[in-house]
Write a protein that holds these residues in place. Structure first.
Motif, PDB file in Angstrom:
ATOM      1  N   ILE A 123      45.835  62.832  30.604  1.00  8.74           N
ATOM      2  CA  ILE A 123      46.678  63.246  31.721  1.00  8.74           C
ATOM      3  C   ILE A 123      47.008  62.025  32.581  1.00  8.74           C
ATOM      4  O   ILE A 123      48.084  61.933  33.178  1.00  8.74           O
ATOM      5  N   ASN A 124      46.117  61.043  32.593  1.00 11.36           N
ATOM      6  CA  ASN A 124      46.444  59.785  33.276  1.00 11.36           C
ATOM      7  C   ASN A 124      47.739  59.210  32.704  1.00 11.36           C
ATOM      8  O   ASN A 124      48.617  58.767  33.438  1.00 11.36           O
ATOM      9  N   LYS A 125      47.866  59.231  31.380  1.00 12.41           N
ATOM     10  CA  LYS A 125      49.085  58.695  30.764  1.00 12.41           C
ATOM     11  C   LYS A 125      50.283  59.547  31.164  1.00 12.41           C
ATOM     12  O   LYS A 125      51.371  59.035  31.408  1.00 12.41           O
TER      13      LYS A 125
ATOM     14  N   VAL B 288      50.651  48.309  40.788  1.00 10.86           N
ATOM     15  CA  VAL B 288      49.305  47.789  40.531  1.00 10.86           C
ATOM     16  C   VAL B 288      48.737  48.391  39.244  1.00 10.86           C
ATOM     17  O   VAL B 288      47.953  47.759  38.546  1.00 10.86           O
ATOM     18  N   ASP B 289      49.149  49.601  38.928  1.00 12.07           N
ATOM     19  CA  ASP B 289      48.698  50.233  37.688  1.00 12.07           C
ATOM     20  C   ASP B 289      48.996  49.243  36.551  1.00 12.07           C
ATOM     21  O   ASP B 289      50.099  48.681  36.481  1.00 12.07           O
ATOM     22  N   SER B 290      48.026  48.995  35.674  1.00 13.52           N
ATOM     23  CA  SER B 290      48.156  47.878  34.717  1.00 13.52           C
ATOM     24  C   SER B 290      49.383  48.018  33.817  1.00 13.52           C
ATOM     25  O   SER B 290      50.080  47.030  33.558  1.00 13.52           O
ATOM     26  N   GLU B 291      49.677  49.239  33.378  1.00 12.31           N
ATOM     27  CA  GLU B 291      50.823  49.428  32.483  1.00 12.31           C
ATOM     28  C   GLU B 291      52.129  49.129  33.213  1.00 12.31           C
ATOM     29  O   GLU B 291      53.036  48.511  32.674  1.00 12.31           O
TER      30      GLU B 291
HETATM   31 MG    MG Z   1      47.035  52.641  34.064  1.00 12.59          MG
END
Ligand code: MG
Ligand code: NDP
Length: 380
Positions: free
Chosen positions: A213-215, A146-149
């Motif tokens: 940090i999300n990345k 689901v995470d857009s990337e």
């Molecule tokens: Mg994302």
């Protein structure tokens, strides 16, 4: 009718998932779970009529039970409630949209019960990817990002040959502090870090985006989802958030997914995969669009990203330490107990302190999480 359960239904991803249910009219909601926001959960129960609702906080669960006494819904609490919501017998897909490592056990429970997972909760794969991915293969369930990337990578891999995948180009907006140097970040306040230029999200992930940090978490998430090494993943800063990520194949071809920043697209794609459906909303206008620009990430200023690569490369229990230290540091920052730049400092100190366990069991992962929290408590 497709039947789904949602963990974290009152949050940013949870409410957007319910918007999709509302517009499509062919999804039935069987279970909903939240932390403590029973006001919203009650409204959701009345609208979507699940059989089961779980509230983490037992007092709030008791209160909710009282409020929905007129309805045919079972209300549970704590981890038992989350596990029951995750494995509700009728559901086919579980949307994991809780925030943090609390998602690990319910996700495992759902896979064991044969549910496909629409996975938003990246912390689960970061800490337990080595357990989740083989278990999903064994139980023949799909892990749908689901995470857009990751959805963009997944979409870019459709019709391609995963065998011929050479590189993942994970795009990043760079967050609100892109281009700034460390000295300029010293006095960042909670309000500054909560302003994301392109996406509306929950608080924790918004802070994680500002520190990059999300990345870092997404690098480790991608490693597990797509079976690559972290060194096959390149972070590309693309400040307009138009390209949601790309893949490069052995022959040099690069395939990308583009779109306006709207989480409903990846959520809907996961729920209906492989079908594509109409989704109301803005479209990219290539007549208006002037430029898509690229930069290298500044891993010195945002060295939390570098720490994530290190944790992902070394594996074992180290990604758990990375994640747990970040969860706690972000919580302390949101409570104004530490300064902004202490977030990566705390993570680094915790990683240095830890003795890596190579193939940690779930128990060892949870123990590592606790030890990390205790270490932080003793020092900050
Ligand atoms: Mg994302
Ligand atoms: P939010 O903070 O908006 O929502 C979190 C949800 O989890 C809320 O429903 C909350 O309930 C619930 N929750 C928290 N603790 C518990 C618990 N112990 N038991 C049960 N429920 C709990 O987060 P987001 O929606 O932003 O993010 C959710 C996940 O998705 C995160 O892992 C994030 O990294 C990931 N993600 C989010 C994106 C986004 O655009 N928001 C994009 C990509 C990934 P309550 O409201 O009662 O506190």
């Amino acid at each position: 009718m497709k039947k789904i359960g949602i963990l974290g239904s009152t949050g940013s991803i949870g409410t957007q998932t319910l918007e999709i249910v509302r517009t499509n009219k062919d999804i039935e909601v069987t279970a909903l779970a939240a932390g403590s926001n029973i006001e919203l959960l009650e409204r959701q129960i009345r609208e979507f009529k699940p059989e089961l609702a779980a509230v983490w906080n037992p007092d709030r669960a008791a209160e909710l039970r009282d409020r929905v006494r007129d309805l045919d819904v079972k209300v549970l609490s704590g981890m038992d409630g989350l596990l029951a919501a995750a494995s509700e017998p009728r559901s086919e897909i579980l949307v994991t949209a809780v925030v943090g490592m609390i998602g690990v056990l319910p996700t495992i429970e759902a896979i064991k019960a044969g549910k496909d997972i629409a996975l938003a909760n990246k912390e689960t794969l970061v800490t337990a990817g080595h357990i989740i991915m083989p278990l999903a293969r064994e139980k023949q369930v799909k892990i749908l990002p689901v995470d857009s990337e990751h959805s963009a990578i997944f979409q870019s891999l459709q019709g391609g040959q995963q065998r011929a995948l050479r590189k993942i180009l994970l795009t990043a907006s760079g967050g609100p502090f892109r281009g700034k140097k460390k000295e300029e970040l010293e006095n960042i306040q909670v309000e500054d870090a909560l302003k994301h230029p392109n996406w509306e999200m929950g608080k924790k992930i918004t802070i994680d985006s500002s520190t990059m940090i999300n990345k870092g978490l997404e690098v480790i998430e991608a490693k597990w989802l797509f079976g690559v090494t972290v060194d096959q993943i390149q972070v590309v800063v693309q400040p307009q958030s138009i390209i949601h990520s790309m893949v490069e194949y052995e022959d040099g071809a690069v395939i990308a997914q583009l779109g306006t920043p709207d989480m409903k697209l990846p959520i809907q794609y996961a729920l209906y995969y492989p079908e594509r459906r109409f989704l109301p909303g803005e479209r990219l206008d290539f007549g208006e669009l002037s430029a898509i620009t690229f930069e290298r990430p500044d891993m010195e200023t945002f060295y939390g990203l570098q720490l994530a690569f290190e944790a992902g490369r070394r594996g074992g229990s180290l990604p758990t330490v990375f994640n747990a230290a970040n969860e706690r540091a972000v919580a302390l920052f949101l409570k104004r107990k530490i300064r902004y730049l202490q977030i990566p400092e705390i993570i680094r100190a915790c990683m240095e302190e830890h003795r890596n366990i190579l193939e940690p069991t779930v128990e060892e992962i949870l123990k590592t999480e606790q030890e990390t929290y205790e270490f932080i408590k003793s020092r900050w």
